[in-house]
Design a protein around this motif. Structure first.
Motif, PDB file in Angstrom:
ATOM      1  N   MET A   1      10.124 -40.050  -7.938  1.00 46.03           N
ATOM      2  CA  MET A   1       9.699 -38.672  -8.199  1.00 46.03           C
ATOM      3  C   MET A   1       9.062 -38.089  -6.940  1.00 46.03           C
ATOM      4  N   HIS A   2       9.415 -36.838  -6.647  1.00 44.55           N
ATOM      5  CA  HIS A   2       8.888 -36.204  -5.441  1.00 44.55           C
ATOM      6  C   HIS A   2       7.404 -35.896  -5.602  1.00 44.55           C
ATOM      7  N   THR A   3       6.632 -36.145  -4.570  1.00 45.90           N
ATOM      8  CA  THR A   3       5.220 -35.781  -4.575  1.00 45.90           C
ATOM      9  C   THR A   3       5.069 -34.385  -3.981  1.00 45.90           C
ATOM     10  N   VAL A   4       3.893 -33.792  -4.239  1.00 50.70           N
ATOM     11  CA  VAL A   4       3.638 -32.463  -3.697  1.00 50.70           C
ATOM     12  C   VAL A   4       3.661 -32.483  -2.182  1.00 50.70           C
ATOM     13  N   GLN A   5       3.179 -33.588  -1.603  1.00 45.97           N
ATOM     14  CA  GLN A   5       3.086 -33.645  -0.153  1.00 45.97           C
ATOM     15  C   GLN A   5       4.447 -33.498   0.521  1.00 45.97           C
ATOM     16  N   ASN A   6       5.515 -34.029  -0.119  1.00 43.24           N
ATOM     17  CA  ASN A   6       6.816 -33.938   0.541  1.00 43.24           C
ATOM     18  C   ASN A   6       7.713 -32.858  -0.058  1.00 43.24           C
ATOM     19  N   PRO A  74      -6.199 -41.141 -15.043  1.00 42.32           N
ATOM     20  CA  PRO A  74      -5.765 -41.804 -13.814  1.00 42.32           C
ATOM     21  C   PRO A  74      -4.883 -40.885 -12.961  1.00 42.32           C
ATOM     22  N   GLY A  75      -5.117 -40.954 -11.665  1.00 40.58           N
ATOM     23  CA  GLY A  75      -4.337 -40.147 -10.727  1.00 40.58           C
ATOM     24  C   GLY A  75      -4.960 -38.808 -10.387  1.00 40.58           C
ATOM     25  N   THR A  76      -6.072 -38.474 -11.052  1.00 34.32           N
ATOM     26  CA  THR A  76      -6.701 -37.181 -10.796  1.00 34.32           C
ATOM     27  C   THR A  76      -7.284 -37.135  -9.386  1.00 34.32           C
ATOM     28  N   LEU A  77      -6.934 -36.101  -8.650  1.00 33.98           N
ATOM     29  CA  LEU A  77      -7.454 -35.892  -7.303  1.00 33.98           C
ATOM     30  C   LEU A  77      -8.350 -34.662  -7.217  1.00 33.98           C
ATOM     31  N   ARG A  78      -8.044 -33.659  -8.016  1.00 33.02           N
ATOM     32  CA  ARG A  78      -8.782 -32.402  -7.984  1.00 33.02           C
ATOM     33  C   ARG A  78      -9.016 -31.903  -9.408  1.00 33.02           C
ATOM     34  N   VAL A  79     -10.002 -31.028  -9.509  1.00 35.58           N
ATOM     35  CA  VAL A  79     -10.282 -30.371 -10.779  1.00 35.58           C
ATOM     36  C   VAL A  79     -10.248 -28.864 -10.549  1.00 35.58           C
ATOM     37  N   ILE A  80      -9.397 -28.200 -11.308  1.00 37.62           N
ATOM     38  CA  ILE A  80      -9.353 -26.734 -11.303  1.00 37.62           C
ATOM     39  C   ILE A  80     -10.332 -26.277 -12.380  1.00 37.62           C
ATOM     40  N   SER A  81     -11.424 -25.664 -11.956  1.00 36.27           N
ATOM     41  CA  SER A  81     -12.483 -25.246 -12.879  1.00 36.27           C
ATOM     42  C   SER A  81     -12.358 -23.745 -13.145  1.00 36.27           C
ATOM     43  N   ALA A  82     -12.428 -23.370 -14.424  1.00 34.06           N
ATOM     44  CA  ALA A  82     -12.222 -21.979 -14.815  1.00 34.06           C
ATOM     45  C   ALA A  82     -13.426 -21.438 -15.567  1.00 34.06           C
ATOM     46  N   ARG A  83     -13.728 -20.167 -15.319  1.00 37.74           N
ATOM     47  CA  ARG A  83     -14.846 -19.480 -15.991  1.00 37.74           C
ATOM     48  C   ARG A  83     -14.312 -18.368 -16.869  1.00 37.74           C
ATOM     49  N   LEU A  84     -14.826 -18.326 -18.110  1.00 37.78           N
ATOM     50  CA  LEU A  84     -14.420 -17.295 -19.060  1.00 37.78           C
ATOM     51  C   LEU A  84     -15.672 -16.671 -19.671  1.00 37.78           C
ATOM     52  N   GLU A 131       3.347 -25.290 -12.721  1.00 37.05           N
ATOM     53  CA  GLU A 131       4.550 -26.135 -12.821  1.00 37.05           C
ATOM     54  C   GLU A 131       5.806 -25.353 -12.453  1.00 37.05           C
ATOM     55  N   ALA A 132       5.855 -24.088 -12.835  1.00 35.77           N
ATOM     56  CA  ALA A 132       7.013 -23.264 -12.478  1.00 35.77           C
ATOM     57  C   ALA A 132       7.129 -23.102 -10.967  1.00 35.77           C
ATOM     58  N   ARG A 133       5.994 -23.202 -10.273  1.00 35.52           N
ATOM     59  CA  ARG A 133       5.991 -23.056  -8.812  1.00 35.52           C
ATOM     60  C   ARG A 133       6.282 -24.386  -8.112  1.00 35.52           C
ATOM     61  N   VAL A 134       5.627 -25.471  -8.542  1.00 38.05           N
ATOM     62  CA  VAL A 134       5.710 -26.716  -7.774  1.00 38.05           C
ATOM     63  C   VAL A 134       6.591 -27.779  -8.428  1.00 38.05           C
ATOM     64  N   GLY A 135       7.043 -27.533  -9.633  1.00 36.88           N
ATOM     65  CA  GLY A 135       7.752 -28.565 -10.370  1.00 36.88           C
ATOM     66  C   GLY A 135       6.767 -29.433 -11.145  1.00 36.88           C
ATOM     67  N   TRP A 136       7.266 -30.519 -11.698  1.00 37.51           N
ATOM     68  CA  TRP A 136       6.415 -31.380 -12.527  1.00 37.51           C
ATOM     69  C   TRP A 136       5.210 -31.852 -11.729  1.00 37.51           C
ATOM     70  N   PHE A 137       4.060 -31.795 -12.344  1.00 40.34           N
ATOM     71  CA  PHE A 137       2.856 -32.383 -11.756  1.00 40.34           C
ATOM     72  C   PHE A 137       1.994 -32.899 -12.896  1.00 40.34           C
TER      73      PHE A 137
END
Length: 355
Positions: A1-6, A74-84, A131-137
């Motif tokens: 599976m392709h990674t984001v880096q490549n 497992p595999g988490t590298l970043r957290v996208i934090s959202a405010r509502l 996902e629509a932008r980068v593919g499966w993640f």
């Protein structure tokens, strides 16, 4: 599976797009944090060791999964934090409700639709756009629904700082907002953590009805009215009942007095508008609700999670703190034969206050 880096993806541009998509979906702000939470973990473990989580035993059983995102997902590298933001625009004046002992006060966050559902739905839509932008993640969405140190992560993501009352504060908009997260394996650039601007202010510590903020940045949940009326499933300690006043679901006092909330802007989000007149509910009427009525009027609300028994328990305490009247004592007497021992005990306590 392709990674984001490549995949030759411009990650800085992706973050800009994520923030723009977040605003389009109704979030007020999006930030990116890494997963290094060692300092917050030390604070968490100290808090737990002192028993300040009370009967929230799940917090202890989760251990360090709360402070180590990669252990939870497992595999988490970043957290996208959202405010509502959730402060309703059309709502009864909070101070007026708190001063009227015939009314019940419900924390402003719980007057409308259950925020868990709103937040999770929007986070899912945000993930689908990514996902629509980068593919499966890899991702997983959270909204106060798993062992996540959401305030510490939001602070690292630049969404605000953890105040002396332990809530998150944004310099421009105060603290009336929910937080949600997307754990992801995308190696996104992180935001600059927020700086603390509490200064020498201690208004939240002084105002707390039960003195639950035992020191700056230290909350003893066992004394907190939000814990007592929402998280606690047993009897409310007798010595704390008179201090609860007419607060029947949560407490906003520390936010009401915070000077940064003078910058707060009401939301036009229809999901968080008050329902069924719960911003000014009459206590005697609430005590008369059948369980069917409780389920009907709290459908889709965060209030339902405490259950009917704790709802009646809380109202009995509030009526015990109200001025004596014949309609009030008659309403309490009508609950003396309730099937729940928990309800009966609190009703008896309230009646004894009026004898």
């Amino acid at each position: 599976m392709h990674t984001v880096q490549n995949r030759n993806i411009d990650l800085a541009l992706l973050v800009a797009d994520i923030k723009a998509w977040g605003c389009e979906l109704g979030f007020q702000r999006i930030g990116i944090a890494d997963v290094e939470l060692s300092e917050a973990e030390t604070h968490l473990l100290s808090w737990l060791s002192r028993g300040r989580h009370g009967a929230m035993h799940y917090m202890e059983s989760h251990g360090t999964r709360r402070s180590r995102p990669q252990d939870l997902q497992p595999g988490t590298l970043r957290v996208i934090s959202a405010r509502l933001d959730y402060l309703p625009g059309q709502v009864a004046d909070t101070a007026v409700v708190l001063r009227n002992p015939s009314l019940g006060f419900i924390s402003r966050y719980a007057l409308g639709r259950d925020y868990h559902k709103v937040m999770r739905g929007r986070l899912q839509k945000l993930a689908e756009r990514i996902e629509a932008r980068v593919g499966w993640f890899q991702y997983r969405a959270f909204s106060d629904s798993a062992p996540v140190l959401e305030k510490a992560l939001a602070e690292k993501a630049g969404l605000g700082w953890i105040g002396k009352h332990t809530n998150l504060i944004d310099k421009q908009t105060g603290s009336w907002f929910f937080l949600g997260e997307l754990y992801t394996d995308l190696p996104l650039p992180v935001d600059t953590p927020a700086e603390n601007h509490c200064g020498t202010c201690h208004a939240c510590i002084d105002i707390c009805p039960t003195q639950a903020i035992v020191a700056p940045y230290e909350l003893d949940a066992r004394r907190c009215i939000s814990y007592l009326t929402i998280e606690l499933r047993g009897a409310i300690p007798v010595e704390l009942r008179p201090l609860i006043g007419n607060r029947i679901y949560g407490c906003d006092d520390c936010q009401l007095v915070c000077p940064w909330n003078r910058f707060a802007r009401p939301t036009d989000e229809p999901n968080f508008a008050p329902r069924h007149g719960l911003d000014t509910p009459e206590l005697i009427k609430l005590l008369s609700w059948t369980e069917e009525e409780f389920l009907k009027y709290t459908e889709g609300s965060a209030i339902r999670r405490i259950g009917y028994e704790c709802w009646l328990r809380n109202i009995a305490v509030a009526l015990g703190n109200a001025p004596t009247s014949e309609p009030l004592t008659n309403a309490l007497k009508a609950r003396l034969d309730h099937a729940s021992e928990l309800v009966r005990e609190h009703v008896k306590w309230a009646l004894a206050r009026h004898s």
